[in-house]
Write a protein that holds these residues in place. Structure first.
Motif, PDB file in Angstrom:
ATOM      1  N   VAL A 105       5.141  55.923  49.151  1.00  0.00           N
ATOM      2  CA  VAL A 105       5.119  56.283  47.734  1.00  0.00           C
ATOM      3  C   VAL A 105       4.807  55.089  46.847  1.00  0.00           C
ATOM      4  CG1 VAL A 105       6.636  56.975  45.857  1.00  0.00           C
ATOM      5  CG2 VAL A 105       6.563  58.312  47.938  1.00  0.00           C
ATOM      6  N   ILE A 106       5.437  53.941  47.176  1.00  0.00           N
ATOM      7  CA  ILE A 106       5.274  52.775  46.308  1.00  0.00           C
ATOM      8  C   ILE A 106       3.810  52.354  46.225  1.00  0.00           C
ATOM      9  CG2 ILE A 106       5.887  51.162  48.171  1.00  0.00           C
ATOM     10  CD1 ILE A 106       7.118  50.423  44.772  1.00  0.00           C
ATOM     11  N   HIS A 107       3.062  52.451  47.333  1.00  0.00           N
ATOM     12  CA  HIS A 107       1.639  52.085  47.309  1.00  0.00           C
ATOM     13  C   HIS A 107       0.873  52.938  46.314  1.00  0.00           C
ATOM     14  CE1 HIS A 107       1.553  50.190  51.601  1.00  0.00           C
ATOM     15  NE2 HIS A 107       2.381  49.589  50.764  1.00  0.00           N
ATOM     16  N   TYR A 108       1.135  54.245  46.376  1.00  0.00           N
ATOM     17  CA  TYR A 108       0.392  55.143  45.495  1.00  0.00           C
ATOM     18  C   TYR A 108       0.788  54.949  44.045  1.00  0.00           C
ATOM     19  CZ  TYR A 108      -1.385  57.353  49.656  1.00  0.00           C
ATOM     20  OH  TYR A 108      -2.037  57.581  50.830  1.00  0.00           O
ATOM     21  N   LYS A 109       2.081  54.674  43.824  1.00  0.00           N
ATOM     22  CA  LYS A 109       2.515  54.446  42.447  1.00  0.00           C
ATOM     23  C   LYS A 109       1.878  53.185  41.876  1.00  0.00           C
ATOM     24  CE  LYS A 109       7.028  55.989  41.408  1.00  0.00           C
ATOM     25  NZ  LYS A 109       8.471  55.794  41.617  1.00  0.00           N
ATOM     26  N   VAL A 110       1.825  52.129  42.713  1.00  0.00           N
ATOM     27  CA  VAL A 110       1.195  50.891  42.250  1.00  0.00           C
ATOM     28  C   VAL A 110      -0.282  51.157  41.951  1.00  0.00           C
ATOM     29  CG1 VAL A 110       0.478  48.570  42.936  1.00  0.00           C
ATOM     30  CG2 VAL A 110       2.794  49.334  43.407  1.00  0.00           C
ATOM     31  N   LEU A 111      -0.922  51.918  42.840  1.00  0.00           N
ATOM     32  CA  LEU A 111      -2.332  52.259  42.634  1.00  0.00           C
ATOM     33  C   LEU A 111      -2.521  52.955  41.273  1.00  0.00           C
ATOM     34  CD1 LEU A 111      -4.946  52.265  44.503  1.00  0.00           C
ATOM     35  CD2 LEU A 111      -4.543  54.726  44.636  1.00  0.00           C
ATOM     36  N   ALA A 112      -1.643  53.911  40.974  1.00  0.00           N
ATOM     37  CA  ALA A 112      -1.758  54.639  39.707  1.00  0.00           C
ATOM     38  C   ALA A 112      -1.596  53.690  38.524  1.00  0.00           C
ATOM     39  CB  ALA A 112      -0.717  55.755  39.647  1.00  0.00           C
ATOM     40  N   THR A 113      -0.606  52.774  38.603  1.00  0.00           N
ATOM     41  CA  THR A 113      -0.417  51.876  37.453  1.00  0.00           C
ATOM     42  C   THR A 113      -1.593  50.909  37.322  1.00  0.00           C
ATOM     43  OG1 THR A 113       0.906  50.363  38.780  1.00  0.00           O
ATOM     44  CG2 THR A 113       2.099  51.936  37.452  1.00  0.00           C
ATOM     45  N   VAL A 114      -2.194  50.516  38.457  1.00  0.00           N
ATOM     46  CA  VAL A 114      -3.349  49.604  38.374  1.00  0.00           C
ATOM     47  C   VAL A 114      -4.520  50.324  37.690  1.00  0.00           C
ATOM     48  CG1 VAL A 114      -5.099  48.401  39.719  1.00  0.00           C
ATOM     49  CG2 VAL A 114      -2.697  48.137  40.310  1.00  0.00           C
ATOM     50  N   TYR A 115      -4.824  51.552  38.119  1.00  0.00           N
ATOM     51  CA  TYR A 115      -5.902  52.298  37.465  1.00  0.00           C
ATOM     52  C   TYR A 115      -5.586  52.523  35.992  1.00  0.00           C
ATOM     53  CZ  TYR A 115      -8.140  53.366  41.942  1.00  0.00           C
ATOM     54  OH  TYR A 115      -8.777  53.284  43.145  1.00  0.00           O
ATOM     55  N   GLY A 116      -4.336  52.949  35.737  1.00  0.00           N
ATOM     56  CA  GLY A 116      -3.934  53.196  34.351  1.00  0.00           C
ATOM     57  C   GLY A 116      -4.077  51.947  33.496  1.00  0.00           C
ATOM     58  N   GLY A 117      -3.644  50.806  34.038  1.00  0.00           N
ATOM     59  CA  GLY A 117      -3.720  49.555  33.301  1.00  0.00           C
ATOM     60  C   GLY A 117      -5.159  49.159  33.008  1.00  0.00           C
ATOM     61  N   MET A 118      -6.043  49.319  33.993  1.00  0.00           N
ATOM     62  CA  MET A 118      -7.432  48.908  33.792  1.00  0.00           C
ATOM     63  C   MET A 118      -8.110  49.780  32.731  1.00  0.00           C
ATOM     64  SD  MET A 118      -8.364  48.059  37.743  1.00  0.00           S
ATOM     65  CE  MET A 118     -10.077  47.640  37.583  1.00  0.00           C
ATOM     66  N   ILE A 119      -7.842  51.090  32.787  1.00  0.00           N
ATOM     67  CA  ILE A 119      -8.456  51.969  31.785  1.00  0.00           C
ATOM     68  C   ILE A 119      -7.921  51.645  30.395  1.00  0.00           C
ATOM     69  CG2 ILE A 119      -8.695  54.367  31.051  1.00  0.00           C
ATOM     70  CD1 ILE A 119      -8.558  55.123  34.034  1.00  0.00           C
ATOM     71  N   ALA A 120      -6.609  51.368  30.328  1.00  0.00           N
ATOM     72  CA  ALA A 120      -6.019  51.030  29.028  1.00  0.00           C
ATOM     73  C   ALA A 120      -6.651  49.765  28.458  1.00  0.00           C
ATOM     74  CB  ALA A 120      -4.512  50.839  29.168  1.00  0.00           C
TER      75      ALA A 120
ATOM     76  N   ALA B 246      -4.834  57.215  25.808  1.00  0.00           N
ATOM     77  CA  ALA B 246      -3.906  58.299  26.136  1.00  0.00           C
ATOM     78  C   ALA B 246      -4.213  58.879  27.520  1.00  0.00           C
ATOM     79  CB  ALA B 246      -3.972  59.390  25.069  1.00  0.00           C
ATOM     80  N   LEU B 247      -5.501  58.934  27.891  1.00  0.00           N
ATOM     81  CA  LEU B 247      -5.867  59.426  29.220  1.00  0.00           C
ATOM     82  C   LEU B 247      -5.227  58.557  30.293  1.00  0.00           C
ATOM     83  CD1 LEU B 247      -9.670  60.286  29.010  1.00  0.00           C
ATOM     84  CD2 LEU B 247      -7.812  61.834  29.585  1.00  0.00           C
ATOM     85  N   SER B 248      -5.275  57.231  30.080  1.00  0.00           N
ATOM     86  CA  SER B 248      -4.693  56.332  31.073  1.00  0.00           C
ATOM     87  C   SER B 248      -3.192  56.548  31.152  1.00  0.00           C
ATOM     88  CB  SER B 248      -5.017  54.877  30.737  1.00  0.00           C
ATOM     89  OG  SER B 248      -4.267  54.441  29.636  1.00  0.00           O
ATOM     90  N   TYR B 249      -2.588  56.903  30.009  1.00  0.00           N
ATOM     91  CA  TYR B 249      -1.153  57.149  30.017  1.00  0.00           C
ATOM     92  C   TYR B 249      -0.829  58.471  30.709  1.00  0.00           C
ATOM     93  CZ  TYR B 249       3.603  56.447  28.496  1.00  0.00           C
ATOM     94  OH  TYR B 249       4.956  56.213  28.489  1.00  0.00           O
ATOM     95  N   ASP B 250      -1.720  59.448  30.523  1.00  0.00           N
ATOM     96  CA  ASP B 250      -1.508  60.742  31.171  1.00  0.00           C
ATOM     97  C   ASP B 250      -1.578  60.610  32.691  1.00  0.00           C
ATOM     98  OD1 ASP B 250      -0.929  63.408  31.147  1.00  0.00           O
ATOM     99  OD2 ASP B 250      -3.000  64.056  31.008  1.00  0.00           O
ATOM    100  N   LEU B 251      -2.453  59.712  33.160  1.00  0.00           N
ATOM    101  CA  LEU B 251      -2.519  59.486  34.612  1.00  0.00           C
ATOM    102  C   LEU B 251      -1.150  59.045  35.126  1.00  0.00           C
ATOM    103  CD1 LEU B 251      -4.223  59.146  37.222  1.00  0.00           C
ATOM    104  CD2 LEU B 251      -4.592  56.793  36.538  1.00  0.00           C
TER     105      LEU B 251
END
Lengths: 288, 317
Positions: free
Chosen positions: B204-219, B46-51
């Motif tokens: 914006v797209i770079h930062y969004k991709v960064l967020a999904t990469v971190y979120g995906g790895m934590i998940a 859930a933390l990764s999803y909250d990110l």
């Protein structure tokens, strides 16, 4: 592959495609036009299918089953819109959660009322059997589905594009405040569109029963994603687009099942991914 | 630091954390420890999803694909390695790499789409993974799934409990630093107003991709823990309901707070367990999913900002 096979595949694909369109037509209104992410849409199919099958088994009238199924869809749509959709218009996250909740409740209620086991849904005698033309075998019920799909498509297009109420709906979608300022009760209009969408989905559900032979409480969930895919491919809010997308998905599925059965499930999803990447707004988006 | 210790909020947090550490002293029931370990690992999910949802404003319907990648990496490698430590470490590396690559590719091609379409396309990608897991039977055994041995360290439920807890605390601390870092601030700016952030000169797209990469790895870390907790994995790990659980947990607790995700995990896991146990009390509760559905509905209607959100609102008024 021979011509006979090709024609059979095309007819099967068209019938499946039209059935998918029937399931998706209601969603085109609810999700495509009104932007409501309705994750309980599958529950309308399921309730339509079960009510239709129950009435048909009880009275022997297939038309009665169809009408009863549609009525069930409209009633559920009415209650659902009043209680759960009205508070969350314009809020996608809340819509997802609340409609998922409604989906859980409605699917479980099907098990309470009709039992958790699969129910047989026979094809009515008039539409049972098939015609043979040369080596090509045409199943009557599939032709019936194609016809019903065409009738629905024409009716909906006329309603939306030619009638006064269609004008109000389209105006309400593009500028809600303006329509309200003109003295039209937009809340009521949206409620009616939602009920119409629910009724259409239930209609698709009733027809789905005899097509697949049996129904079980999971049919809502199973077909819901397909409906979403078709609406997205077709372009949000475009009835004609949904019909084309339904046929595209139906034909793709029919040919994939013949050549590469393993991939039949994935083809719809890939099709949607491809369309979204090439045309991010869907194939036939008229909403701009 | 000294000042922070006087802050009642910090004190409360430290107290709760200490409580989580000593919980095993009060009970040696395996099922209770299991429940808590599950709560912690779902809290990580859930933390990764909250990110994504709470801090960057990205609504994904396909977050389960990373959870599943983690679970299958652990399951398959531990089955091959017969539960060896080396294969467990290898599973972590593989899961992190795979989820990084997948989230990068999926993000890059679909984050340009508008919200609704992004949600649908991630749903589609997750569905592809689901189908892949179902069809690639030689590797995954399809819907039936398979059991696998876990490293002997995890045979002791207590060790597993503390592993999940420590990982949760670690990830929580890293994320709370991250969301307040300069990059984290940009993510929040994107959530508030994407166009304005873009016009300020941020890609914006770079930062969004960064967020999904971190979120995906934590998940995927949460997925590894999930598979180990069950010592079993099947296609359910790719199911939409896993994504929706994460969504619900984040919302129940309160989005964009991090604490909310942890709180939400407690509430949902307890609700799951409690409602499913009701079935033994009376036959009417066999349909307990109805109650769970009602919980969804009531929460949206009465706690649209989550528990923490409702609490904060009361404090302000």
């Amino acid at each position: 592959m021979s011509w006979d096979q090709l024609i059979s595949l095309i007819i099967n694909g068209l019938a499946t495609g039209m059935l998918i369109f029937l399931l998706a037509a209601g969603l085109t209104l609810i999700f495509g036009l009104m932007d409501v992410l309705n994750f309980a849409h599958g529950a309308f199919f399921a309730w339509g299918a079960y009510t239709g099958a129950w009435i048909y088994a009880g009275t022997g009238s297939f038309i009665g089953g169809i009408l009863g199924g549609i009525l069930a869809g409209i009633i559920i749509g009415f209650i659902m819109e009043k209680l759960t959709i009205q508070p969350v218009y314009g809020n996608p996250v809340s819509q997802i959660l609340i409609t998922m909740g409604v989906m859980l409740v409605l699917s479980e209620l099907i098990k309470v009322f009709f039992g958790p086991n699969p129910v047989a849904t026979p094809v009515p005698a008039l539409l049972d059997g098939s015609w043979a033309i040369g080596n090509i075998i045409i199943i009557k019920y599939r032709v019936f589905i194609i016809l019903m799909g065409l009738v629905t498509l024409t009716g909906l297009s006329l309603l939306l594009n030619k009638s006064k109420i269609g004008l109000i709906i389209r105006a309400g979608v593009s500028n809600k405040e303006m329509v309200q300022a003109l003295g039209i009760n937009i809340k009521q209009v949206f409620a009616m569109v939602f009920m119409l969408g629910a009724g259409l989905a239930a209609f698709g559900g009733v027809l789905l029963g005899p097509y697949s032979g049996t129904i079980q409480p999971g049919i809502g969930f199973e077909n819901q994603l397909l409906a979403f895919i078709v609406v997205v491919i077709g372009g949000l809010g475009s009835i004609g687009g949904s019909a084309m997308a339904g046929i595209l998905v139906g034909l793709a599925g029919s040919f994939m099942a013949f050549y590469f059965p393993e991939g039949a499930l994935a083809v719809n999803v890939l099709l949607m991914a491809l369309v979204l990447l090439l045309k991010p707004k869907g194939l036939f988006n008229f909403r701009g | 630091m000294k000042n922070q210790l006087k802050n009642p909020k910090t004190l409360l947090l430290l107290l709760l954390t200490a409580l989580m550490f000593v919980t095993p002293l009060f009970t040696d029931s395996r099922s209770v420890l299991m429940l808590f370990a599950q709560i912690y690992l779902f809290a990580i999910f859930a933390l990764s999803y909250d990110l994504l949802m709470g801090y960057t404003g990205i609504i994904s319907f396909g977050h389960a694909m990373f959870f599943g990648i983690g679970a299958y990496s652990a399951g398959i490698l531990l089955r091959i390695g017969d539960g060896a430590w080396t294969h467990f470490l290898l599973a972590i590396v593989v899961a992190l790499l795979l989820s990084m690559v997948v989230s990068f590719i999926v993000g890059l091609i679909s984050l340009r789409l508008s919200h609704t379409f992004y949600a649908m396309i991630t749903l589609a990608f997750a569905e592809l993974f689901f189908i892949l897991a179902e069809k690639w039977r030689s590797l995954t055994k399809g819907t039936d799934g398979f059991t696998f041995p876990v490293p002997s360290f995890f045979h002791d439920r207590l060790n597993f409990y503390y592993t999940c807890l420590i990982l949760l605390i670690f990830i929580f601390l890293v994320l709370s630093r991250f969301v307040n870092s300069p990059v984290g601030r940009i993510l929040q700016a994107i959530r508030e107003n994407e166009q304005r952030t873009e016009s300020l000169g941020y890609k914006v797209i770079h930062y969004k991709v960064l967020a999904t990469v971190y979120g995906g790895m934590i998940a995927s870390v949460a997925g590894i823990l999930y598979a180990i907790s069950l010592r079993f994995v099947n296609t359910a790990v790719f199911g939409v309901d896993k994504t929706l659980d994460a969504l619900l947990m984040t919302i129940i607790g309160g989005t964009g707070t991090l604490y909310g995700a942890v709180l939400g995990s407690f509430v949902i896991e307890f609700a799951h367990k409690w409602l499913s146990e009701l079935a033994d009390v009376h036959w009417i509760f066999e349909r307990w999913m109805i109650l769970f559905g009602l919980v969804y509905i009531l929460i949206v209607l009465f706690f649209p900002k989550g528990i923490l959100g409702a609490f904060r609102r009361r404090k302000h008024s």
